[in-house]
Design a protein around this motif. Structure first.
Motif, mmCIF file in Angstrom:
data_model
loop_
_atom_site.group_PDB
_atom_site.id
_atom_site.type_symbol
_atom_site.label_atom_id
_atom_site.label_comp_id
_atom_site.label_asym_id
_atom_site.label_seq_id
_atom_site.Cartn_x
_atom_site.Cartn_y
_atom_site.Cartn_z
ATOM 1 N N ASP A 3 -15.109 59.843 19.938
ATOM 2 C CA ASP A 3 -15.028 60.548 18.561
ATOM 3 C C ASP A 3 -16.017 60.446 17.587
ATOM 4 O O ASP A 3 -16.356 61.302 16.827
ATOM 5 C CB ASP A 3 -13.780 60.000 17.769
ATOM 6 C CG ASP A 3 -12.407 60.161 18.549
ATOM 7 O OD1 ASP A 3 -12.161 61.151 19.647
ATOM 8 O OD2 ASP A 3 -11.409 59.641 18.363
ATOM 9 N N ASN A 4 -16.979 59.644 18.001
ATOM 10 C CA ASN A 4 -18.175 59.529 17.127
ATOM 11 C C ASN A 4 -19.473 59.993 17.778
ATOM 12 O O ASN A 4 -20.629 59.731 17.442
ATOM 13 C CB ASN A 4 -18.322 58.112 16.564
ATOM 14 C CG ASN A 4 -17.535 57.759 15.414
ATOM 15 O OD1 ASN A 4 -18.065 58.224 14.200
ATOM 16 N ND2 ASN A 4 -16.402 57.286 15.686
ATOM 17 N N ASP A 5 -19.066 60.829 18.996
ATOM 18 C CA ASP A 5 -20.262 61.477 19.514
ATOM 19 C C ASP A 5 -21.246 60.489 20.367
ATOM 20 O O ASP A 5 -22.383 60.835 20.100
ATOM 21 C CB ASP A 5 -21.074 62.595 18.909
ATOM 22 C CG ASP A 5 -21.743 63.633 19.638
ATOM 23 O OD1 ASP A 5 -21.287 64.102 20.789
ATOM 24 O OD2 ASP A 5 -22.762 63.980 19.055
ATOM 25 N N VAL A 6 -20.716 59.640 20.904
ATOM 26 C CA VAL A 6 -21.621 58.401 21.555
ATOM 27 C C VAL A 6 -21.667 58.703 23.030
ATOM 28 O O VAL A 6 -20.492 58.918 23.521
ATOM 29 C CB VAL A 6 -21.458 57.178 21.293
ATOM 30 C CG1 VAL A 6 -22.203 56.063 21.969
ATOM 31 C CG2 VAL A 6 -21.460 56.801 19.586
ATOM 32 N N VAL A 7 -22.673 58.748 23.731
ATOM 33 C CA VAL A 7 -22.731 58.941 25.193
ATOM 34 C C VAL A 7 -22.219 57.291 25.856
ATOM 35 O O VAL A 7 -23.009 56.503 25.342
ATOM 36 C CB VAL A 7 -24.120 59.376 25.836
ATOM 37 C CG1 VAL A 7 -23.943 59.439 27.243
ATOM 38 C CG2 VAL A 7 -24.462 60.688 25.291
ATOM 39 N N LEU A 8 -21.443 57.296 26.642
ATOM 40 C CA LEU A 8 -20.955 56.085 26.981
ATOM 41 C C LEU A 8 -21.391 55.852 28.716
ATOM 42 O O LEU A 8 -20.921 56.996 29.462
ATOM 43 C CB LEU A 8 -19.560 55.864 26.898
ATOM 44 C CG LEU A 8 -18.918 55.919 25.310
ATOM 45 C CD1 LEU A 8 -17.386 55.971 25.270
ATOM 46 C CD2 LEU A 8 -19.538 54.841 24.743
ATOM 47 N N VAL A 9 -21.794 54.937 29.131
ATOM 48 C CA VAL A 9 -22.400 54.506 30.442
ATOM 49 C C VAL A 9 -21.946 53.386 30.912
ATOM 50 O O VAL A 9 -22.188 52.336 30.246
ATOM 51 C CB VAL A 9 -23.999 54.916 30.740
ATOM 52 C CG1 VAL A 9 -24.247 55.052 32.023
ATOM 53 C CG2 VAL A 9 -24.325 56.262 30.020
ATOM 54 N N ALA A 54 -25.443 53.652 17.249
ATOM 55 C CA ALA A 54 -25.831 53.847 18.613
ATOM 56 C C ALA A 54 -25.596 55.128 19.152
ATOM 57 O O ALA A 54 -24.489 55.777 18.750
ATOM 58 C CB ALA A 54 -24.935 52.971 19.743
ATOM 59 N N ASP A 55 -26.477 55.759 19.767
ATOM 60 C CA ASP A 55 -26.498 57.136 20.353
ATOM 61 C C ASP A 55 -25.998 57.170 21.777
ATOM 62 O O ASP A 55 -25.478 57.965 22.197
ATOM 63 C CB ASP A 55 -27.630 57.883 20.170
ATOM 64 C CG ASP A 55 -28.468 57.852 18.791
ATOM 65 O OD1 ASP A 55 -27.663 58.473 17.808
ATOM 66 O OD2 ASP A 55 -29.429 57.296 18.588
ATOM 67 N N VAL A 56 -26.332 55.897 22.456
ATOM 68 C CA VAL A 56 -25.955 55.923 23.912
ATOM 69 C C VAL A 56 -25.346 54.273 24.018
ATOM 70 O O VAL A 56 -26.052 53.460 23.274
ATOM 71 C CB VAL A 56 -26.934 55.993 24.762
ATOM 72 C CG1 VAL A 56 -26.743 55.746 26.243
ATOM 73 C CG2 VAL A 56 -27.682 57.336 24.687
ATOM 74 N N ILE A 57 -24.392 54.114 24.468
ATOM 75 C CA ILE A 57 -23.996 52.526 24.789
ATOM 76 C C ILE A 57 -23.963 52.466 26.457
ATOM 77 O O ILE A 57 -23.339 53.191 27.093
ATOM 78 C CB ILE A 57 -22.353 52.467 24.332
ATOM 79 C CG1 ILE A 57 -22.554 52.575 22.671
ATOM 80 C CG2 ILE A 57 -22.078 51.211 24.604
ATOM 81 C CD1 ILE A 57 -21.030 52.475 22.157
ATOM 82 N N LEU A 97 -27.637 68.475 20.875
ATOM 83 C CA LEU A 97 -26.581 68.396 21.971
ATOM 84 C C LEU A 97 -25.469 67.327 21.689
ATOM 85 O O LEU A 97 -25.864 66.343 21.287
ATOM 86 C CB LEU A 97 -27.320 68.177 23.195
ATOM 87 C CG LEU A 97 -28.181 69.305 24.170
ATOM 88 C CD1 LEU A 97 -28.778 68.889 25.317
ATOM 89 C CD2 LEU A 97 -27.324 70.554 24.116
ATOM 90 N N SER A 98 -24.355 67.560 22.039
ATOM 91 C CA SER A 98 -23.330 66.736 21.834
ATOM 92 C C SER A 98 -23.132 65.848 22.997
ATOM 93 O O SER A 98 -23.804 65.979 23.869
ATOM 94 C CB SER A 98 -21.589 67.356 21.857
ATOM 95 O OG SER A 98 -21.481 68.134 22.913
ATOM 96 N N ARG A 104 -8.815 51.937 23.019
ATOM 97 C CA ARG A 104 -9.206 52.325 21.718
ATOM 98 C C ARG A 104 -10.512 52.488 21.145
ATOM 99 O O ARG A 104 -10.923 53.406 20.485
ATOM 100 C CB ARG A 104 -8.064 51.484 20.629
ATOM 101 C CG ARG A 104 -6.882 51.981 20.565
ATOM 102 C CD ARG A 104 -6.081 51.365 19.574
ATOM 103 N NE ARG A 104 -5.940 49.876 19.893
ATOM 104 C CZ ARG A 104 -5.008 49.057 20.204
ATOM 105 N NH1 ARG A 104 -3.940 49.728 20.735
ATOM 106 N NH2 ARG A 104 -5.179 47.715 20.448
ATOM 107 N N ALA A 105 -11.176 51.347 21.574
ATOM 108 C CA ALA A 105 -12.859 51.390 21.124
ATOM 109 C C ALA A 105 -13.647 52.485 21.866
ATOM 110 O O ALA A 105 -14.409 53.027 21.313
ATOM 111 C CB ALA A 105 -13.295 50.097 21.358
ATOM 112 N N ILE A 106 -13.129 52.841 23.302
ATOM 113 C CA ILE A 106 -13.930 53.643 23.813
ATOM 114 C C ILE A 106 -13.717 54.961 23.184
ATOM 115 O O ILE A 106 -14.423 55.911 23.023
ATOM 116 C CB ILE A 106 -13.282 53.623 25.255
ATOM 117 C CG1 ILE A 106 -13.993 52.506 25.985
ATOM 118 C CG2 ILE A 106 -13.799 55.150 25.818
ATOM 119 C CD1 ILE A 106 -15.573 52.449 26.263
#
Length: 430
Positions: A198-204, A173-176, A296-297, A191-193
Motif C-alpha cells: 500500500d505504501n508503494d514499496v518494491v518487495l523482493v 525504504a523504496d525496496v525491501i 514509476l510505481s 498484514r505487514a506485506i
C-alpha cells in the motif's frame, strides 16, 4: 527519492507486535551482541562470474541507484566493511527492539547488502550492482543460512519479521530485500506485506532452498508466496537452476545464486550458494529502475523486471519463472500497451539531373565497351583457328586424309603362312 512515512502508524502497530517478542533486550554495546561471530574471508581479486554475466557497468551511465533506499531484512549489515562504509544507515535491530541494525555476527546480511551496494575498489574484483543506493539494515536473526538450506528463517518469528517489514517502510525504504524465509503463513507478516504494498514499496524475497528433488512437493516459502512480492530462484554460471532452489508458482524470476562472491563481515569476501544471494540481484535491479524513473510505481517496476528478463534454460514449471534478471534491459527498455505509432513517410530523394545524365552516359559507354570487347575476342579466336589450320591444309593440298594410327594403336594380326603349289604347264591322258 526516499519517502518518509508518518511514525504514528508504525508506533501503534509496532507496540502491538513487540508484545509478542520472547527475546530479552540486552543492554550491551553493539559489538558485544555477537556470541560466535564468523571469521572474515580473504579479499577477492578476480571478477566474479555473476558480474561478468550481468555486466552492471553497462547500466551505470543510466543509473547507479543514487537516492534509493534498500532495506535488507537479515542478520544485520556490517557497516565497517571497507566496501560498505558510507553506504549503510544505522538501521534497526528487531531482535533487541533497539536501533543498530548495522552489526552482523554471521556475514549473511553483509553478503546480501554487498551484492547491492559494495563500492568498487582498486585491486578488488567484486563490487555491487547499484553502488550508489543506501542500505537500511533491519536485523532479525543471529544465525546464518548454511550453503544448502535457509535455516535462518527458522529463527525468525512472525511478529519479529512483521515488525521488521513495517519498520523498513517507516524508515523510507523504496525496496525491501528479504533473504530469510518462513515456511508457514503468518497473519502478522501478511498484514505487514500488504502495508508495504500500500505504501508503494518494491518487495523482493528468496524462493527458498529446500527443493525436494521430486520426492514430495517443495514447502511453500513466505513471504515469497504473498501477492505483491517478487519470488527469486537461483541459477549457476551455466544458467541452470541450482539443486536446492525451490520450484513452485512463487518463483517469479531467477538470478545468479550458485557460488557467487560477496562480502563477509569486517573485511574480505567468500563464495555463497542459495536463493538468499540471488534475491539482492533483483533488489539491486529494482533500485536501479527506481533511481532512473522515480515516478514509476512499485507495480510498474515489478512488471518491468519480469518483462525484460532474459530467456532461461527452463520454464516457470521448472523453477525459472519469467527468466534470468537483466539489469540493463530493465533500466533501458520501456513497456507500453499503446497501439503502434505510424512513422511519417520518408522524404523524396531530390533528383540530380547532371548526375543522372552522367550515369546514363557511363551506362552507354559500358554497353559499347562490352560489345567491342566481344567482337575483338571473336576476331582473335578466328585468327587463332586459321593460323592453326592453314599450314596443315597446304601440306595435304586441301585433300581429306585419315589420321595415321600410331604403332601402338595397331592391332596384332596373325599373318597366314605362305603356301606354295605348282601349276601344271601341260596335261597328259592315258
Amino acid at each position: 527519492m526516499a519517502r518518509r512515512r508518518p511514525i504514528t502508524t508504525f508506533a501503534l502497530v509496532g507496540a502491538l507486535l513487540t508484545t509478542t517478542l520472547t527475546l530479552p533486550v540486552p543492554a550491551h554495546a553493539a559489538p558485544e551482541i555477537c556470541q560466535n561471530p564468523s571469521d572474515p574471508g580473504e579479499v577477492n581479486t578476480e571478477t566474479p562470474w555473476h558480474q561478468r554475466w550481468l555486466a552492471p557497468q553497462r547500466v551505470w551511465p543510466f543509473s547507479t541507484g543514487a537516492g534509493v533506499r534498500v532495506a535488507v531484512i537479515d542478520s544485520g549489515t556490517d557497516s565497517s566493511h571497507p566496501q560498505l562504509a558510507g553506504r549503510v544507515d544505522s538501521g534497526f535491530d528487531a531482535l533487541r527492539n533497539a536501533p543498530g541494525g548495522d552489526v552482523d555476527c554471521v556475514s549473511h546480511g553483509t553478503a546480501v547488502a554487498s551484492i547491492i551496494v559494495a563500492a568498487r575498489q582498486e585491486g578488488v574484483g567484486f563490487h555491487g550492482l547499484a553502488p550508489d543506493a543506501t542500505i537500511v539494515p533491519i536485523r532479525v536473526s543471529e544465525r546464518n543460512a548454511n550453503e544448502s538450506t535457509d535455516t535462518a528463517g527458522a529463527t525468525v518469528g512472525g511478529a519479529v519479521f512483521a515488525q521488521a517489514i513495517m519498520r523498513a517502510v517507516e524508515d523510507g525504504a523504496d525496496v525491501i530485500n528479504m533473504s530469510v524465509t518462513l515456511y508457514r503463513p503468518d497473519p502478522d507478516v501478511q498484514r505487514a506485506i500488504q502495508y508495504a504494498v500500500d505504501n508503494d514499496v518494491v518487495l523482493v524475497a528468496a524462493a527458498g532452498n529446500r527443493h525436494q528433488d521430486g520426492a514430495r512437493p517443495d514447502p511453500v516459502p513466505y513471504p515469497a508466496s504473498y501477492d505483491g512480492v517478487i519470488g527469486v530462484g537461483a541459477v549457476d554460471q551455466n544458467g541452470a537452476r541450482i539443486r536446492q532452489s525451490q520450484i513452485g508458482p512463487y518463483v517469479d524470476i531467477v538470478a545468479p545464486g550458485g557460488a557467487v562472491v560477496a562480502a563477509t563481515r569486517l573485511t574480505g569476501h567468500a563464495a555463497y550458494d542459495g536463493t538468499s544471494f540471488a534475491t539482492p540481484m533483483v533488489s539491486a535491479t529494482a533500485a536501479l529502475i527506481r533511481a532512473a524513473e522515480p515516478n514509476l510505481s512499485a507495480k510498474e517496476v515489478t512488471r518491468r523486471i519480469l518483462a525484460t528478463a532474459d530467456p532461461a534454460r527452463g520454464d516457470a514449471a521448472r523453477g525459472y519463472g519469467s527468466g534470468v534478471v537483466n539489469p540493463y534491459r530493465a533500466v533501458t527498455e520501456r513497456l507500453t500497451s499503446a497501439k503502434p505509432v505510424a512513422q511519417p513517410p520518408l522524404p523524396e530523394v531530390p533528383v540530380d539531373a547532371a548526375a543522372q545524365a552522367r550515369e546514363q552516359r557511363w551506362a552507354l559507354f559500358g554497353r559499347l565497351a562490352l560489345w567491342i570487347g566481344l567482337g575483338l575476342a571473336t576476331v582473335a579466336v578466328a585468327v587463332a583457328v586459321l593460323a592453326a589450320l592453314l599450314p596443315r591444309g597446304r601440306r595435304t593440298r586441301w585433300r581429306p586424309t585419315r589420321p595415321a594410327a600410331s604403332p601402338g594403336d595397331r592391332p596384332e594380326i596373325d599373318e597366314p603362312e605362305e603356301v606354295f603349289f605348282r601349276v601344271p604347264t601341260s596335261t597328259s591322258r592315258e
